[in-house]
Design an enzyme around this catalytic site. Structure first.
Site, PDB file in Angstrom:
ATOM      1  N   THR A  27       0.858  -1.182   0.000  1.00 48.64           N
ATOM      2  CA  THR A  27       0.000   0.000   0.000  1.00 48.64           C
ATOM      3  C   THR A  27       0.897   1.236   0.000  1.00 48.64           C
ATOM      4  O   THR A  27       2.113   1.139   0.039  1.00 48.64           O
ATOM      5  CB  THR A  27      -0.975  -0.012   1.189  1.00 48.64           C
ATOM      6  OG1 THR A  27      -1.921   1.042   1.043  1.00 48.64           O
ATOM      7  CG2 THR A  27      -0.252   0.121   2.515  1.00 48.64           C
ATOM      8  N   ALA A  60       5.052  -0.899   4.024  1.00 47.56           N
ATOM      9  CA  ALA A  60       4.651   0.411   4.550  1.00 47.56           C
ATOM     10  C   ALA A  60       5.667   1.440   4.083  1.00 47.56           C
ATOM     11  O   ALA A  60       6.869   1.296   4.329  1.00 47.56           O
ATOM     12  CB  ALA A  60       4.592   0.367   6.074  1.00 47.56           C
ATOM     13  N   VAL A  86       9.686  -2.187   5.107  1.00 47.68           N
ATOM     14  CA  VAL A  86       9.844  -0.750   4.887  1.00 47.68           C
ATOM     15  C   VAL A  86      10.006  -0.474   3.397  1.00 47.68           C
ATOM     16  O   VAL A  86      10.926  -0.986   2.756  1.00 47.68           O
ATOM     17  CB  VAL A  86      11.049  -0.193   5.667  1.00 47.68           C
ATOM     18  CG1 VAL A  86      11.175   1.317   5.438  1.00 47.68           C
ATOM     19  CG2 VAL A  86      10.902  -0.493   7.157  1.00 47.68           C
ATOM     20  N   LYS A  87       9.117   0.343   2.860  1.00 41.17           N
ATOM     21  CA  LYS A  87       9.101   0.654   1.427  1.00 41.17           C
ATOM     22  C   LYS A  87       9.897   1.929   1.177  1.00 41.17           C
ATOM     23  O   LYS A  87       9.569   2.993   1.697  1.00 41.17           O
ATOM     24  CB  LYS A  87       7.644   0.819   0.982  1.00 41.17           C
ATOM     25  CG  LYS A  87       7.388   0.645  -0.492  1.00 41.17           C
ATOM     26  CD  LYS A  87       5.874   0.623  -0.717  1.00 41.17           C
ATOM     27  CE  LYS A  87       5.514   0.438  -2.168  1.00 41.17           C
ATOM     28  NZ  LYS A  87       4.040   0.493  -2.340  1.00 41.17           N
ATOM     29  N   ILE A  88      10.958   1.792   0.374  1.00 39.50           N
ATOM     30  CA  ILE A  88      11.933   2.863   0.153  1.00 39.50           C
ATOM     31  C   ILE A  88      11.975   3.227  -1.333  1.00 39.50           C
ATOM     32  O   ILE A  88      12.044   2.334  -2.178  1.00 39.50           O
ATOM     33  CB  ILE A  88      13.340   2.402   0.593  1.00 39.50           C
ATOM     34  CG1 ILE A  88      13.359   1.986   2.063  1.00 39.50           C
ATOM     35  CG2 ILE A  88      14.384   3.479   0.306  1.00 39.50           C
ATOM     36  CD1 ILE A  88      13.231   3.116   3.035  1.00 39.50           C
TER      37      ILE A  88
END
Length: 217
Positions: A27, A60, A86-88
């Protein structure tokens, strides 16, 4: 092949989970806003609610664009739940953050990837997932599936453990073709996943079976 659903809608996530084929969720702030989820506290709470529905990884996304900010936000996100990834973003600062989190044992998803070079950097930095956006490439008259094939070749050449997460999947054929060329994961809407169920011969066959059964009773 893992199936992720790309949404912040809890009902759609529950429906996909109930099918028994869901492996995770991706998301982003735009999808959160679409569901009326705004404000930092509400967004963080929503991530936890998603984690409580699914069994697998939940990506996220950080909002910061600088290394220190990404680290600060990423640490906060990862502490929410053990399933958080963790979305980077794929930037120079993002690559530094990917390496930081990899060294810390925190899972990451490198997003907004549109080239093999970017995917190579993400893998070198230790990303858990790399997300090439195939639908957005299709939008600009570039075959997104070709990118998946090229990344698969490079990753196999050097035995990178980073998983290819085909993102911006728009339809059922995207899923099928990604499976054919070796994407490890796909993320897309519930409609695309449910589209895999459909075939007219299945419907015709089932109707005939039921009709024949009724004749004998």
């Amino acid at each position: 092949m893992k199936f992720f659903i790309d949404t912040a809608n809890l009902e759609q996530i529950r429906e996909a989970q109930a099918m028994g084929v869901l492996d995770g969720v991706t998301t982003n702030p735009s999808l959160m806003a679409k569901e009326g989820i705004t404000g930092a506290n509400s967004i963080l709470k929503h991530y936890v609610e998603i984690c409580e529905i699914v069994d697998g990884d939940v990506s996220a996304e950080v909002i910061a664009v600088d290394f220190e900010g990404m680290v600060r936000e990423g640490n906060a996100l990862s502490s929410l739940h053990s399933q958080i990834v963790v979305k980077i973003p794929m930037t120079e600062e993002g690559v530094k953050a990917l390496k930081y989190f990899s060294d810390a044992g925190i899972k990451t998803n490198c997003t907004l990837v549109f080239s093999v070079g970017q995917a190579l950097l993400a893998a070198k930095a230790g990303a858990t997932y790399v997300s090439p956006f195939i639908g957005r490439l299709d939008d600009v008259s570039t075959d997104g599936l070709d990118l998946i094939e090229d990344i698969r070749l490079v990753y196999d050449n050097f035995a990178f453990e980073t998983e290819i997460l085909a993102a911006s999947v728009r339809n059922t054929m995207h899923i099928v073709n990604c499976a054919k060329i070796g994407a490890d994961v796909m993320t897309g809407p519930l409609s695309a996943i449910k589209g895999l169920l459909k075939h007219p011969l299945t419907d015709i066959g089932l109707d005939k079976f039921l009709a024949d059964y009724k004749k004998g009773n």
